[in-house]
Design an enzyme around this catalytic site. Structure first.
Site, PDB file in Angstrom:
ATOM      1  N   ARG A  82      -0.844  -5.420   4.140  1.00 56.95           N
ATOM      2  CA  ARG A  82      -0.914  -4.494   5.088  1.00 56.95           C
ATOM      3  C   ARG A  82      -0.473  -5.010   6.626  1.00 56.95           C
ATOM      4  O   ARG A  82      -0.644  -5.927   6.886  1.00 56.95           O
ATOM      5  CB  ARG A  82      -1.925  -4.019   5.131  1.00 56.95           C
ATOM      6  CG  ARG A  82      -2.415  -3.024   4.058  1.00 56.95           C
ATOM      7  CD  ARG A  82      -1.741  -1.706   4.260  1.00 56.95           C
ATOM      8  NE  ARG A  82      -1.768  -0.808   2.997  1.00 56.95           N
ATOM      9  CZ  ARG A  82      -1.066  -0.449   2.015  1.00 56.95           C
ATOM     10  NH1 ARG A  82      -0.116  -1.665   1.681  1.00 56.95           N
ATOM     11  NH2 ARG A  82      -1.295   0.356   0.966  1.00 56.95           N
ATOM     12  N   GLU A  84       4.804   1.841  10.474  1.00 54.87           N
ATOM     13  CA  GLU A  84       5.810   2.245   9.578  1.00 54.87           C
ATOM     14  C   GLU A  84       6.483   3.613   9.841  1.00 54.87           C
ATOM     15  O   GLU A  84       5.555   4.417   9.999  1.00 54.87           O
ATOM     16  CB  GLU A  84       5.545   1.885   8.217  1.00 54.87           C
ATOM     17  CG  GLU A  84       5.300   0.324   7.990  1.00 54.87           C
ATOM     18  CD  GLU A  84       4.531   0.239   6.587  1.00 54.87           C
ATOM     19  OE1 GLU A  84       4.815   0.927   5.825  1.00 54.87           O
ATOM     20  OE2 GLU A  84       4.118  -1.078   6.254  1.00 54.87           O
ATOM     21  N   HIS A 111       8.733  -2.172   2.997  1.00 55.26           N
ATOM     22  CA  HIS A 111       7.472  -1.691   2.365  1.00 55.26           C
ATOM     23  C   HIS A 111       8.023  -1.541   1.006  1.00 55.26           C
ATOM     24  O   HIS A 111       7.819  -0.422   0.381  1.00 55.26           O
ATOM     25  CB  HIS A 111       6.783  -0.572   2.910  1.00 55.26           C
ATOM     26  CG  HIS A 111       5.430  -0.520   2.257  1.00 55.26           C
ATOM     27  ND1 HIS A 111       4.437  -0.058   3.260  1.00 55.26           N
ATOM     28  CD2 HIS A 111       4.725  -0.664   1.155  1.00 55.26           C
ATOM     29  CE1 HIS A 111       3.138   0.048   2.579  1.00 55.26           C
ATOM     30  NE2 HIS A 111       3.347  -0.702   1.563  1.00 55.26           N
TER      31      HIS A 111
HETATM   32  N1  LIG Z   1       3.428  -4.258  -0.258  1.00 51.78           N
HETATM   33  C1  LIG Z   1       3.144  -3.458  -1.192  1.00 51.78           C
HETATM   34  O1  LIG Z   1       3.953  -2.664  -1.558  1.00 51.78           O
HETATM   35  C2  LIG Z   1       1.598  -3.626  -1.709  1.00 51.78           C
HETATM   36  C3  LIG Z   1       1.603  -3.063  -2.901  1.00 51.78           C
HETATM   37  C4  LIG Z   1       0.667  -3.238  -3.675  1.00 51.78           C
HETATM   38  C5  LIG Z   1      -0.587  -3.487  -2.759  1.00 51.78           C
HETATM   39  N2  LIG Z   1      -0.450  -3.921  -1.546  1.00 51.78           N
HETATM   40  C6  LIG Z   1      -1.472  -4.448  -0.683  1.00 51.78           C
HETATM   41  O2  LIG Z   1      -2.157  -5.580  -0.979  1.00 51.78           O
HETATM   42  C7  LIG Z   1      -3.346  -5.763  -0.893  1.00 51.78           C
HETATM   43  C8  LIG Z   1      -4.173  -6.479  -1.861  1.00 51.78           C
HETATM   44  O3  LIG Z   1      -4.096  -5.590  -3.153  1.00 51.78           O
HETATM   45  P1  LIG Z   1      -5.001  -6.079  -4.568  1.00 51.78           P
HETATM   46  O4  LIG Z   1      -4.781  -4.985  -5.567  1.00 51.78           O
HETATM   47  O5  LIG Z   1      -4.594  -7.574  -5.028  1.00 51.78           O
HETATM   48  O6  LIG Z   1      -6.421  -5.756  -3.942  1.00 51.78           O
HETATM   49  P2  LIG Z   1      -7.845  -6.470  -4.653  1.00 51.78           P
HETATM   50  O7  LIG Z   1      -8.854  -5.699  -4.096  1.00 51.78           O
HETATM   51  O8  LIG Z   1      -7.734  -6.677  -6.017  1.00 51.78           O
HETATM   52  O9  LIG Z   1      -7.877  -7.947  -3.699  1.00 51.78           O
HETATM   53  C9  LIG Z   1      -8.347  -8.131  -2.436  1.00 51.78           C
HETATM   54  C10 LIG Z   1      -8.931  -9.413  -2.170  1.00 51.78           C
HETATM   55  O10 LIG Z   1      -9.125  -9.537  -0.864  1.00 51.78           O
HETATM   56  C11 LIG Z   1     -10.444  -9.924  -0.537  1.00 51.78           C
HETATM   57  N3  LIG Z   1     -10.549  -9.692   0.759  1.00 51.78           N
HETATM   58  C12 LIG Z   1     -11.193  -8.575   1.351  1.00 51.78           C
HETATM   59  N4  LIG Z   1     -11.559  -8.679   2.714  1.00 51.78           N
HETATM   60  C13 LIG Z   1     -11.313 -10.187   2.739  1.00 51.78           C
HETATM   61  C14 LIG Z   1     -11.539 -10.879   4.021  1.00 51.78           C
HETATM   62  N5  LIG Z   1     -11.887 -10.546   5.271  1.00 51.78           N
HETATM   63  N6  LIG Z   1     -11.012 -12.130   3.734  1.00 51.78           N
HETATM   64  C15 LIG Z   1     -10.429 -12.700   2.845  1.00 51.78           C
HETATM   65  N7  LIG Z   1     -10.368 -12.087   1.600  1.00 51.78           N
HETATM   66  C16 LIG Z   1     -10.688 -10.777   1.870  1.00 51.78           C
HETATM   67  C17 LIG Z   1     -11.173  -9.260  -1.467  1.00 51.78           C
HETATM   68  O11 LIG Z   1     -12.461 -10.367  -2.029  1.00 51.78           O
HETATM   69  C18 LIG Z   1     -10.245  -9.325  -2.908  1.00 51.78           C
HETATM   70  O12 LIG Z   1     -10.478 -10.535  -3.809  1.00 51.78           O
HETATM   71  C19 LIG Z   1      -3.750  -4.687  -0.327  1.00 51.78           C
HETATM   72  O13 LIG Z   1      -4.042  -4.645   1.156  1.00 51.78           O
HETATM   73  C20 LIG Z   1      -2.871  -3.434  -1.013  1.00 51.78           C
HETATM   74  O14 LIG Z   1      -2.994  -2.420  -0.375  1.00 51.78           O
HETATM   75  C21 LIG Z   1       0.750  -4.022  -0.987  1.00 51.78           C
HETATM   76  O1  LIG Z   2      -0.860   0.135  -1.286  1.00 53.29           O
HETATM   77  C1  LIG Z   2       0.179   0.189  -2.348  1.00 53.29           C
HETATM   78  O2  LIG Z   2       0.102   0.506  -3.349  1.00 53.29           O
HETATM   79  C2  LIG Z   2       1.582  -0.368  -1.701  1.00 53.29           C
HETATM   80  O3  LIG Z   2       1.485  -0.493  -0.170  1.00 53.29           O
HETATM   81  C3  LIG Z   2       2.573   0.614  -2.229  1.00 53.29           C
HETATM   82  O4  LIG Z   2       3.080   1.626  -1.438  1.00 53.29           O
HETATM   83  P1  LIG Z   2       3.900   2.784  -1.965  1.00 53.29           P
HETATM   84  O5  LIG Z   2       3.692   3.079  -3.294  1.00 53.29           O
HETATM   85  O6  LIG Z   2       3.900   3.716  -0.860  1.00 53.29           O
HETATM   86  O7  LIG Z   2       5.317   1.903  -1.851  1.00 53.29           O
END
Ligand SMILES: NC(=O)c1ccc[n+]([C@@H]2O[C@H](COP(=O)([O-])OP(=O)(O)OC[C@H]3O[C@@H](n4cnc5c(N)ncnc54)[C@H](O)[C@@H]3O)[C@@H](O)[C@H]2O)c1
Ligand SMILES: O=C(O)[C@H](O)COP(=O)(O)O
Length: 526
Positions: free
Chosen positions: A230, A259, A278
């Site tokens: 994020r 964004e 993204h």
């Molecule tokens: N770039 C993209 O398009 C994209 C796609 C999917 C997910 N994401 C983002 O990726 C991130 C992770 O997703 P996920 O599905 O693995 O989530 P998840 O909930 O499975 O994992 C998140 C992890 O972060 C840990 N955590 C929470 N607070 C913390 C802190 N202060 N310090 C250290 N660790 C901490 C939690 O214990 C957990 O294990 C989220 O922010 C999600 O929105 C981005």
């Molecule tokens: O949180 C998510 O699932 C990712 O940031 C992906 O976002 P998007 O589906 O809008 O690309």
């Protein structure tokens, strides 16, 4: 027919599912004002990260029952505002895990070998092999911040590439980290020792600017950082400074504080930075997964069924829900009943989960009991989403206890409530065929199914009283469907519970309490 607004691009597979139960309008790029104007006519909203769903939009959504996020992060939705309004917010927690993890790995490798800049240089007609001498990841240390779904997959892939792994995640066990081949360390150690750092945490007040100037100063000069989680977890201004000053070797960012990315010092940097718009979840596979996952949940909620990945209904995982489903109605009915017995304003609700219900998994039954309790005051405004918030705002104290030893029935619920009409309690259970039975009122044993119109009396157990009450109800043309007396000792105190075919006319309660021996009478409508 219900109406669904889709305000970001989602895969057709999702639209097809929604179209089975609703009219679907796809309107992309709405301004906040256009959103507020459009939303009142919709029952459901489906979004990705491109729509910011504010309190104003939520409050304008008078018909809105569900907001579906086709992805993981719901930080673009004002979830507390949705909860307050009883709108369920769902996401797809796993649909794009692999896509995001692979993007992080791709970023790490692309950054190490300067692939984007080398590619651009060849496309410009150059053949420069000196500028793009990179680094190997083999035997380097990768620090994974956040060892959840995406972080775990990244760790597994990195291990297969021969990387050493550190992890920082205060919420996971050392055993889990070890299973993934990671040494669990404090964040400072990770910052100091890692050659590559990849972020996989949610954006929260604790994680905002976790990577600031101070953290960047702790990193090695050859360190490279990747953020596919994020925007805002890295302080972008501090990162640009650190890269310019050569304090760290590189960064790859998929997500940004704002964004789309506007004017930014990051754009001015060279091959040491990679920026993608993204794209973490942007694979065909992930988009089909999340669209189907979320569209199915929207469809289910519109059909009155529960959602499997609601972020604002605590404890309602699909398997738990399946197990508890028969008891949810029992809890709701008993909550409604005890709330009416205790009077309009309830200060305290005590929910005792008994027998096989005496486990932590049964917590949703407490929410169901609260929903029932509040239903007289809030009618259809209260639901599983906002029941706890509404109760808190009304100052209702909730005590939850468990007693596995009570085994009159496989599982039973005992509710007591203190309110403006005193303290009352009710116990209920399910029969083998799933039928609800009220088994106890104010500690008097009975056995009666709930019905729409009920009358409860507290009286002295003495001859003639049942007859007198029957005649009185008859004189008001009220038909009795069934009747039960519960007592502890002969000729002591007793309760009488009557199921009635008709609602009680006004004024009859006063007449009932005038019958000799009857101390109190209550009507309940379920
Ligand atoms: N770039 C993209 O398009 C994209 C796609 C999917 C997910 N994401 C983002 O990726 C991130 C992770 O997703 P996920 O599905 O693995 O989530 P998840 O909930 O499975 O994992 C998140 C992890 O972060 C840990 N955590 C929470 N607070 C913390 C802190 N202060 N310090 C250290 N660790 C901490 C939690 O214990 C957990 O294990 C989220 O922010 C999600 O929105 C981005
Ligand atoms: O949180 C998510 O699932 C990712 O940031 C992906 O976002 P998007 O589906 O809008 O690309």
């Amino acid at each position: 027919m219900a109406k669904v607004l889709v305000s970001d691009p989602i895969d057709q597979a999702g639209i097809d599912i929604l179209s089975q139960v609703a009219t679907v309008d796809v309107k992309i790029g709405l301004t906040p004002e256009q959103f507020v104007q459009a939303i009142p006519e919709y029952d459901a909203l489906m979004i990705r990260s491109g729509s910011r769903i504010t309190k104003e939009i939520i409050e304008a959504g008078h018909q809105l029952k569900i907001i579906g996020r086709a992805g993981v992060g719901v930080d673009n939705v004002d979830v507390p505002a949705a909860t307050r309004q009883g709108i369920v917010v769902v996401n797809s927690p796993e649909g794009n895990t692999i896509a995001a993890a692979e993007h992080a790995i791709a970023m790490m490798l692309a950054l190490s070998r300067y692939i984007p800049d080398a590619n651009a240089s060849v496309k410009r007609g150059e053949w420069d092999r000196k500028t793009f001498v990179g680094a190997e990841v083999y035997k380097k240390t990768l620090g994974v911040v956040g060892l959840g779904k995406i972080g775990s997959h990244v760790a597994t892939a990195a291990k297969a590439m021969g990387m050493k792994l550190l992890a920082y995640d205060p919420f996971i066990s050392t055993e889990r980290a070890e299973q993934l081949g990671c040494r669990l360390v404090e964040v400072d150690i990770l910052l100091q020792e890692a050659d590559y750092i990849t972020l996989h945490i949610p954006k929260t007040p604790e994680t905002t600017h976790l990577i600031n100037a101070e953290a960047l100063a702790k990193m090695k000069p050859n360190a490279r950082i990747i953020n596919c989680a994020r925007g805002g977890i890295i302080d972008e201004a501090a990162l640009a400074e650190a890269l310019k000053a050569g304090k760290i070797a590189g960064a790859a960012l998929d997500v940004f504080e704002e964004e789309p990315l506007k004017e930014s010092p990051l754009r001015a940097l060279g091959k040491e930075i990679i920026l993608t718009p993204h794209l973490g979840a942007s694979t065909t596979e992930a988009q089909v997964n999340v669209a189907i996952d979320v569209a199915e949940q929207i469809r289910d909620v519109l059909l009155g069924l529960p959602a499997r990945s609601a972020v604002n209904i605590p404890g309602l995982s699909p398997d738990i829900l399946e197990e508890l489903r028969p008891y949810m109605q029992l809890a709701e009915t008993l909550g409604n009943l005890v709330g009416q017995l205790a009077g309009g304003r309830v200060d305290l609700l005590n929910v005792k989960l008994q027998g096989e219900l005496a486990t932590n998994k049964s917590q949703p039954l407490v929410v169901a009991a609260l929903k029932g309790l509040l239903s007289q005051a809030l009618r259809e405004r209260v639901n599983y989403v906002n029941a706890s918030v509404e109760a808190k705002e009304r100052g209702i104290r909730i005590i939850e206890t468990r007693d596995a030893a009570i085994r009159d029935y496989a599982g039973s619920l005992h509710l007591s409530a203190k309110g403006s009409m005193g303290e009352h309690s009710v116990t209920g259970a399910l029969l083998g065929d799933g039928e609800i039975r009220i088994t106890n009122i104010d500690e008097f044993p009975i056995n009666i199914p709930p019905s729409s119109h009920m009358l409860f009396t507290l009286h002295r157990d003495m001859p003639g009283i049942i007859g007198k009450l029957g005649s009185l109800l008859g004189s008001f043309n009220v038909n009795i469907a069934s009747m039960q007396v519960g007592r502890k000792i002969v000729r002591g105190d007793a309760v009488m519970v009557l199921s009635l075919d008709d609602p009680l006319p006004d004024g009859i309660l006063t007449e009932i309490t005038k019958v000799a021996g009857i101390r109190d009478a209550y009507t309940v409508t379920l």
